[in-house]
Each structure stands twice: as structure tokens, then as C-alpha cells.
Design an enzyme around this catalytic site. Structure first.
Site, mmCIF file in Angstrom:
data_model
loop_
_atom_site.group_PDB
_atom_site.id
_atom_site.type_symbol
_atom_site.label_atom_id
_atom_site.label_comp_id
_atom_site.label_asym_id
_atom_site.label_seq_id
_atom_site.Cartn_x
_atom_site.Cartn_y
_atom_site.Cartn_z
ATOM 1 N N ASN A 245 -7.295 -2.439 14.226
ATOM 2 C CA ASN A 245 -8.751 -2.828 13.642
ATOM 3 C C ASN A 245 -8.649 -4.213 13.067
ATOM 4 O OD1 ASN A 245 -7.494 -2.030 11.299
ATOM 5 N ND2 ASN A 245 -8.938 -0.320 11.379
ATOM 6 N N GLU B 249 -9.543 -1.909 5.291
ATOM 7 C CA GLU B 249 -10.128 -1.582 6.495
ATOM 8 C C GLU B 249 -11.583 -2.718 6.920
ATOM 9 O OE1 GLU B 249 -8.340 0.017 8.210
ATOM 10 O OE2 GLU B 249 -7.904 1.856 7.810
ATOM 11 N N ASP C 21 0.851 -1.298 -0.028
ATOM 12 C CA ASP C 21 -0.089 -0.158 0.119
ATOM 13 C C ASP C 21 0.784 1.328 -0.032
ATOM 14 O OD1 ASP C 21 1.187 -0.566 2.743
ATOM 15 O OD2 ASP C 21 -0.939 -1.019 3.395
ATOM 16 N N HIS D 282 -6.972 -4.524 10.195
ATOM 17 C CA HIS D 282 -6.899 -4.338 8.686
ATOM 18 C C HIS D 282 -5.527 -5.174 8.246
ATOM 19 C CE1 HIS D 282 -4.564 -0.286 9.291
ATOM 20 N NE2 HIS D 282 -3.786 -1.254 9.416
HETATM 21 C C1 F6R Z 1 1.653 -1.428 6.151
HETATM 22 C C2 F6R Z 1 0.291 -2.029 6.198
HETATM 23 C C3 F6R Z 1 -0.395 -2.112 7.496
HETATM 24 C C4 F6R Z 1 0.310 -2.098 8.858
HETATM 25 C C5 F6R Z 1 -0.463 -2.134 10.174
HETATM 26 C C6 F6R Z 1 0.252 -2.497 11.191
HETATM 27 O O1 F6R Z 1 2.228 -1.578 4.740
HETATM 28 O O2 F6R Z 1 -0.048 -2.443 5.136
HETATM 29 O O3 F6R Z 1 -1.411 -3.077 7.437
HETATM 30 O O4 F6R Z 1 1.256 -3.509 8.667
HETATM 31 O O5 F6R Z 1 -1.309 -1.096 9.857
HETATM 32 O O6 F6R Z 1 1.204 -1.360 11.314
HETATM 33 P P1 F6R Z 1 2.440 -1.491 12.503
HETATM 34 O O7 F6R Z 1 3.433 -2.248 12.055
HETATM 35 O O8 F6R Z 1 2.964 0.039 12.444
HETATM 36 O O9 F6R Z 1 1.667 -1.601 13.677
#
Ligand code: F6R
Length: 268
Positions: free
Chosen positions: A150, A157, A74, A152
Site C-alpha cells: 500500500n 500507512e 518499527d 507504506h
Molecule cells: C519493516 C517495515 C515495512 C516493510 C514492508 C515490506 O521494518 O518497515 O515497511 O519494509 O512492509 O515488507 P516485506 O519486505 O515483507 O515485503
């Protein structure tokens, strides 16, 4: 400790450092047995040390990235590549500039397109091109994931359509709040992103999900033991046939009491 719950392999490591090393070894093994591997890569704070460990392995001559192809999950939207908060900048800074990946072999969803009257169409085309590029590369061999508070995965989401490919998403308030720690103020966090869809993730041959810290503990319980529901996008991984979760003890806090019966090697 190693467990098998609903077909998902779960490793619980002592701490973040051990979790990262375990993940790095799995990625290194993948690239070693298939030098032309197609890797799906994640950003965020969780995989940072895994990237560091992979860089060390590269410097020691243990792993060679020259033939791999990668696709990131992403990118914020809209954002310029040069912006230090962009995932393009993150990947360059934390990984690509420090290994021997071949220029042109890595892909990150485009965070910025020129505004024009056909803006939405152009964006849709870019997303379709991203899906097609993954297919043309032979599909993702190993997809690295983190998980949002959450539930995701990528920026898919809650309430996501499981059949979605790469698309523009509206970030959840919770995600904006969680990611504001990387920005000067919450107002600077982009409200949208371009993300691979759940379909892209589910098509990956192997999935490696990393989670660290107590904050991820509740959602991991829902993901692993709860219903498969768009409310917890990561729960779809219960249906994937090759998923490995690498957790540190803190992230496993909520699930540890339930895991004993799933221990691999346990004679029942
Ligand atoms: C990042 C992504 C997100 C993160 C998630 C956890 O490329 O796709 O799904 O993996 O938000 O983020 P952290 O590791 O910062 O807790």
C-alpha cells in the site's frame, strides 16, 4: 541498469539474489568509509538476504560492525521481545547475533510497556525518547527501507502526516493481511505498531529502498511517477535528495517501459 528519475537513483537487478548483494555492498561501503555510521534498519522479507550477505562479508573480514549504531524502523505493539514474530527477535536472529555489533548500540522501538494509568503518556515519552536518541547519535547516515503493497514505509500507512516522528500506528487491513503470512493465523497479527515517522526517514542523510517481486510493481510506479501524496507514503521520497532504489526485474515490471529515457549515461 541504472536510472535517474526525479533525482532518485534506480538500479534494476536481475533477481532477488543480485538485488540483495547490491544492497549489501552499499551498506558495507557506508560502514567501511564511516565505521561509526548510524544505520536505520528494516525488517520484513525483502532485506533478509541482504542481511545474510552482510553476515558473509563480516565473516570474511570485509566489514566491521563494531562501531555502528542502529535504529530499527518499527516494532509491533504490543509484543514481547521474546515473541518470535517480534522485530526485536527478527533482528537478533537474522543479523545482530551473527555480526560484531556492540551490545547497547542497537535500538528497536519498545513493543511492550507496562499497562498503567499513565500508559499513553509513557508510550508518547518512549516515542519522543526514540526520536531524541536518533538526534543524539548524530542522525541516520543510511536508512534501509522496504515498501508495503500500500506504499507504506516503516509502518507509516496511507493518510500519514508527513511531519510525524516516532509514534503508535494502527495497521492497515492490507498490512495485517500481508504480514499474516508470518503468523499462524491472521487473528494473531498485532493491530498496532510503533514506527519511526516520515520525518525521521526524511531526515536520514541517505535512503536505500529495496523491493522485490511482481507484487510491489504497481505501488512502485505510483511512488516514483505518481503525485506526492500521503495516500502513497513512499512518494514523499521524491523530495529526498539522496535516494537509491534497488529493485529486481519483477518489482520493476510496471516501471521498466517508462525508464528508458532516464537511463544514466544515455546521450540525448
Ligand atoms: C519493516 C517495515 C515495512 C516493510 C514492508 C515490506 O521494518 O518497515 O515497511 O519494509 O512492509 O515488507 P516485506 O519486505 O515483507 O515485503
Amino acid at each position: 541498469m541504472k536510472y535517474n528519475v526525479r533525482g532518485m537513483k534506480i538500479f534494476v537487478l536481475e533477481d532477488y539474489a543480485q538485488m540483495s548483494m547490491k544492497a549489501a555492498r552499499i551498506v558495507a561501503a557506508q560502514v567501511t568509509i564511516k565505521p561509526q555510521s548510524v544505520l536505520g534498519l528494516a525488517t520484513g522479507s525483502t532485506p533478509l538476504k541482504m542481511y545474510e550477505d552482510l553476515i558473509h562479508m563480516y565473516q570474511q573480514g570485509i566489514v566491521d560492525f563494531s562501531e555502528i549504531i542502529s535504529f530499527n524502523l518499527d516494532e509491533y505493539y504490543p509484543i514481547e521481545k521474546e515473541n518470535e514474530q517480534s522485530y526485536a527477535y527478527y533482528m537478533k536472529h537474522h543479523f545482530f547475533s551473527k555480526i560484531n555489533i556492540t551490545e547497547g548500540n542497537y535500538h528497536i522501538p519498545e513493543g511492550l510497556i507496562v499497562k498503567s494509568s499513565g500508559h499513553d503518556k509513557a508510550l508518547e515519552q518512549l516515542c519522543n525518547n526514540y526520536d531524541q536518541a536518533i538526534i543524539d547519535a548524530g542522525g541516520i547516515d543510511l536508512q534501509v527501507l522496504g515498501i508495503g503493497n500500500n506504499g507504506h514505509i516503516g509502518f507509516n500507512e496511507p493518510d500519514i502526516r508527513f511531519e510525524s516522528g516516532t509514534h503508535k500506528v494502527l495497521l492497515d487491513e492490507e498490512t495485517i493481511l500481508a504480514n499474516s503470512r508470518f503468523f499462524k493465523s491472521i487473528d494473531e497479527v498485532p493491530k498496532q505498531a510503533i514506527s519511526m515517522g516520515v520525518r525521521n526517514i526524511m531526515h536520514s542523510k541517505k535512503v536505500l529502498l529495496l523491493a522485490s517481486g511482481l507484487g510491489k510493481s504497481e505501488i512502485l510506479k505510483a511512488m516514483i511517477f505518481g503525485d506526492i501524496t500521503p495516500q502513497v507514503p513512499a512518494s514523499i521520497l521524491q523530495l529526498h535528495n539522496d535516494v537509491t532504489l534497488i529493485l529486481d526485474k519483477a518489482a520493476a515490471t510496471e516501471i521498466l517501459p517508462f525508464l528508458t529515457q532516464y537511463e544514466i549515461g544515455l546521450v540525448r
